[in-house]
Design a protein around this motif. Structure first.
Motif, short mmCIF file in Angstrom:
data_model
loop_
_atom_site.label_atom_id
_atom_site.label_comp_id
_atom_site.label_asym_id
_atom_site.label_seq_id
_atom_site.Cartn_x
_atom_site.Cartn_y
_atom_site.Cartn_z
N GLN A 158 -0.69 1.12 7.19
CA GLN A 158 -0.48 2.13 6.49
C GLN A 158 -0.73 3.38 7.09
N TYR A 196 -4.61 -1.77 6.39
CA TYR A 196 -4.58 -0.30 6.22
C TYR A 196 -4.33 0.47 7.66
N LEU A 220 -8.32 6.18 2.66
CA LEU A 220 -7.85 5.62 3.97
C LEU A 220 -8.96 5.49 5.34
N GLN A 237 -11.40 3.06 4.61
CA GLN A 237 -10.91 1.67 4.83
C GLN A 237 -10.71 1.29 6.20
N LEU A 260 0.98 -1.09 0.05
CA LEU A 260 -0.07 0.03 -0.09
C LEU A 260 0.87 1.21 0.00
#
Length: 851
Positions: free
Chosen positions: A211, A208, A194, A197, A184
């Protein structure tokens, strides 16, 4: 046990930790006392499961449900604590008192105690939602996972990162990388995307979260979006911070303290190599040079209050000494890992059969696996159980400590098989077939070249070197072509391309899952039969074999196909060709152990599709059907133990069912996979299987269908939609249903064709045909006016969307659905010849074979 995900996510789909980590002492005892009151009030004897919802900032709580039985989490709780709940519950049900039952981990104290842990366990589910492009990835109150892993460590961070690696071997822990996709962090994600998610629970949300930390989100920011407890998020933030501290370091300059900290936080050598920009072997050698090594600890249900006497082990960097000595030098058996599409209980059966044979041979066994749902992770099945990762790093750690006599990689499916060559290159003694030979089979380019070399027939093929060459090959041999990546299980990214646009798209997906190995293109042969060969060889000589046949023609993945034993359409000449090819391949690859081959039969000629130098999904089925445990034979071969070959089904003296048939039928989870198209393709989709037996093919087939949840049409109302190329052979099927008194509804063109051929069919309208004089197909399904849907599409189907809507409506209304012509043909034939299906055990059938 405590769910990582907040209320709203099914416990089976939630990350779970044990013991609970965020409860205060007051909260813990409040819930414990409530549980005791509930159990006493309901008069429960044996196991009970209670699910609570607890307010995060107050003492308000609710009981969600009480299950007065063993629950899905019972296996997890038993494996997490070493306290065998089912075993204890069975004894209590027999009237044995709890104080009279011995604690299995101390062998001295009573089982009348509450387990106390000096370690932490993390369970993470395994999903395969990414296989289904139409299916939303959101998770919620309906369980969608197909398996799970359990990791044990001395800290949450260590246990959590181990579990993430166990779920998907391609993921190196808490990293922003999707299991079937790219990193990602290749680009900074849009904040709105984001946030979405993070807000919506999904099978990929944990990646995520990684991330988000990379992009500077704080634990508080993520908590506001996810409602995941801050305690967990602070711990994961610490993992990210440890990684950041290493980013500018080099492997040669890293101090022992820094190495140890990273390993205690659960970082694998693979991940450290990526961060430190060096090879994995550089990390391993540097770490060992600084004496940073894992410790082997016993599962201890009493937190060291009493000495543990158990073979149930895990490894941790948060320790100071080993709990056991290493004097057995047992044979390591690598287990199956998490259940997922393509790898389920079949491989656990193979692993258990292997370690039981080792025990009968008087050989010490060391099982390595991390699936709490398996029998192989019952610590009384083997001499030593390592509840650990199936990674090169961890298997080498165990192999070196145990000074093992050898490693068996061929009974646990694709995950252990993929470790064969790396372990061999690292100096491990791999028992059975040589790892370079395994590599030559798994690498489709090498394998196809060897088949050409020894003169074994196969469909026209080419190893992909560029898109231009692939397109040129397809133009030369003609579409359709089959795209086949290497080193994959369950047909991952395997597709049939019918034109150049499809081929270009499929090539990209195949390269993603097979980055280090070639992608092979093969001419796809329409109308070919597919045959399975399961065999055992010793030093290149086949000593046992079983041939079974798919009901479906080639094009359906073998894991989704309906398997019949003995074969029902093969000629003697085709069988002989299959045997000769099998013997030639076993000799060329010097096979010692189990292997599986798949063949095409077209116009009386056999052609090899592939060969797997390991146990297959079908091996348990054929072993049980013929009454010979072929894994027992394979284990004896791999350990150079005596084998009585006179009773085995050799190539010259086959041994198949006589007087009965066995059918293995797939089971699917389409109702839980919203919007998924229930059509079978080259990539496997089934999540389970059943096997049934009958005096004849038709009885066995109907029993298998019924066992898989298929309901026979009682009111005899059938909805038919058939692509034009199937029309001529479909006439015989329609005639059977018509003769049995079924009312046939059909899509307009199919209805016209049937009526033109003297078969009464009532036309139905598509959903978009407003004002049609005919009833709407979807409406009839939704009103429960249809008992069976037969929908036979192919790449030429004109109303593709409408046919998909009919198939999906059949699933959503629990209407039986058939989408394969060969299955439909056999079903109509079996239904017409149906008689009272008897209930007969396999053991009653097998004596017929001996006569």
């Amino acid at each position: 046990m405590e769910n990582f995900d907040p209320l709203g996510v099914h416990t089976g789909d939630s990350i779970v930790v044990a013991p609970s980590q965020t409860l205060s002492n007051r909260e813990y005892h409040m819930l414990r006392e409530t549980a005791i009151s509930v159990v006493r009030h309901l008069g429960i004897v044996g196991e009970c499961n209670i699910q609570y919802a607890l307010h995060p900032t107050s003492l308000e709580y609710c009981i969600i449900e009480v299950n007065a039985r063993l629950s899905r989490s019972s296996a997890l709780a038993s494996k997490a604590t070493g306290y065998p709940l089912a075993f204890i519950a069975a004894k209590l049900a027999l009237g044995i008192q709890l104080p009279d039952i011995t604690n299995a981990t101390t062998m001295k104290t009573s089982a009348c105690f509450e387990p106390s842990l000096d370690y932490i366990v993390t369970k993470i589910p395994r999903w395969d939602l990414d296989r289904f492009s139409r299916t939303p990835k959101r998770i919620g109150s309906s369980m969608k996972s197909v398996g799970e892993v359990m990791a044990i460590g001395r800290t949450f961070e260590e246990s959590f990162q181990k579990a993430l690696r166990m779920v998907h071997p391609a993921v190196d822990g808490f990293v922003p990388k999707l299991p079937r996709g790219s990193f990602l962090e290749d680009g900074k994600l849009d904040k709105k995307l984001l946030n979405e998610q993070l807000r919506i629970p999904s099978n990929n949300r944990i990646y995520y979260i990684a991330q988000a930390f990379k992009q500077g989100y704080s634990a508080e920011d993520i908590n506001k979006l996810t409602d995941i407890d801050l305690w967990f998020l602070y711990k994961l933030e610490d993992v990210t911070n440890v990684e950041r501290a290493l980013e500018n370091a080099s492997v040669t300059d890293l101090s022992r303290e820094a190495f140890l900290t990273a390993k205690q936080y659960g970082f694998a050598d693979n991940k450290l190599a990526s961060v430190l920009n060096c090879s994995v072997e550089d990390v391993r050698l540097a770490r060992q040079a600084k004496d940073v090594r894992p410790w082997v600890k016993q599962i201890d249900t009493m937190a060291a209050e009493y000495p543990a006497i158990t073979n149930y082990l895990y490894m941790t960097y948060n320790g100071m000494e080993h709990d056991v000595s290493f004097d057995d030098h047992g044979i390591m058996v690598l287990g199956c890992g998490p259940y997922h599409i393509g790898s389920s209980v079949e491989f656990d059966w193979c692993g258990v059969s292997c370690i039981r044979t080792l025990r009968r041979l008087g050989v010490k066994s060391v099982m390595v696996n991390h699936n709490p749902e398996t029998v192989s992770t019952d610590f009384d099945e083997c001499d030593r159980l390592y509840f650990e990762e199936l990674t090169l790093e961890r298997v080498r750690d165990i192999y070196d400590l145990e000074r093992s006599r050898g490693v068996i990689v061929s009974v646990g499916g694709q995950i252990p098989n993929n470790l064969a060559l790396p372990l061999f290159n690292a100096g491990a003694n791999i028992l059975g077939t040589s790892p370079p030979m395994i590599d030559s089979c798994e690498d489709r380019g090498k394998f196809s070249a060897i088949l050409d070399e020894i003169g074994v027939s196969q469909a026209p093929w080419s190893a992909l070197t560029s898109s231009a060459e692939a397109l040129a090959f397809a133009d030369d041999v003609g579409y359709p072509v089959l795209v086949r990546p290497s080193y994959v299980l369950s047909g991952s990214a395997m597709n049939v391309a019918y034109d150049s646009d499809q081929l270009a798209a499929f090539l990209g997906a195949a390269v993603d899952v097979s980055k280090d190995h070639p992608v092979v293109l093969t001419k796809f042969l329409h109308g070919a039969r597919e045959v399975e060969m399961d065999a055992i060889a010793r030093d290149g000589h086949v000593i046992a074999h079983v041939i079974s046949e798919h009901i479906e023609n080639a094009g359906v993945h073998s894991g989704d196909a309906t398997l019949v034993l003995p074969p029902h359409t093969l000629t003697n000449d085709a069988v002989q060709q299959i045997k000769e090819s099998t013997a030639a391949i076993a000799k060329r690859f010097e096979i010692s152990g189990p292997f599986n081959m798949q063949f095409l039969i077209k116009d009386g000629n056999s052609m090899v599709i592939e060969c797997n130098l390991r146990a297959s999904r079908s091996l348990p089925f054929v072993s049980k059907t013929i009454g010979h445990d072929l894994i027992d034979v394979a284990t004896k071969v791999m350990t150079n133990s005596p084998v009585d070959e006179s009773s085995l089904p050799s190539l010259s003296a086959p041994l198949g069912p006589v007087g009965y048939y066995g059918i293995k039928a797939p089971m699917f989870s389409w109702p839980r996979l919203a919007d998924a198209d229930p059509v079978l393709r080259c990539e496997m989709a089934s999540t389970g299987e059943v096997a049934c037996f009958g005096d004849n093919l038709h009885d066995a087939f109907l029993k298998a269908l019924i066992s898989s949840g298929f309901k026979l049409p009682k009111k005899k109302r059938i909805l038919v939609g058939v692509q034009e190329s199937f029309w001529p052979p479909f006439i015989r099927i329609a005639e059977r249903f018509d003769s049995m008194g079924h009312t046939i509804y059909a899509t307009e063109r199919t209805a016209k064709f049937l009526n033109d051929n003297g078969i009464a069919a009532h036309p139905v309208a598509w959903s978009f045909e407003i004002g049609s004089p005919h009833p709407n197909a979807l409406a009839k399904l939704q009103k429960k006016q249809i008992d069976l849907v037969i929908n036979l599409p192919n790449q030429k189907t004109q109303q593709a969307k409408e046919n998909y809507l009919i198939r999906r409506a059949a699933i959503d209304t629990a209407t039986p659905l058939i989408t394969n012509f060969e299955v439909c043909d056999l079903f109509s034939e079996a239904l017409k010849k149906r008689r009272n299906l008897d209930v007969t055990s396999l053991f009653d059938y097998q004596p017929k074979r001996k006569r």
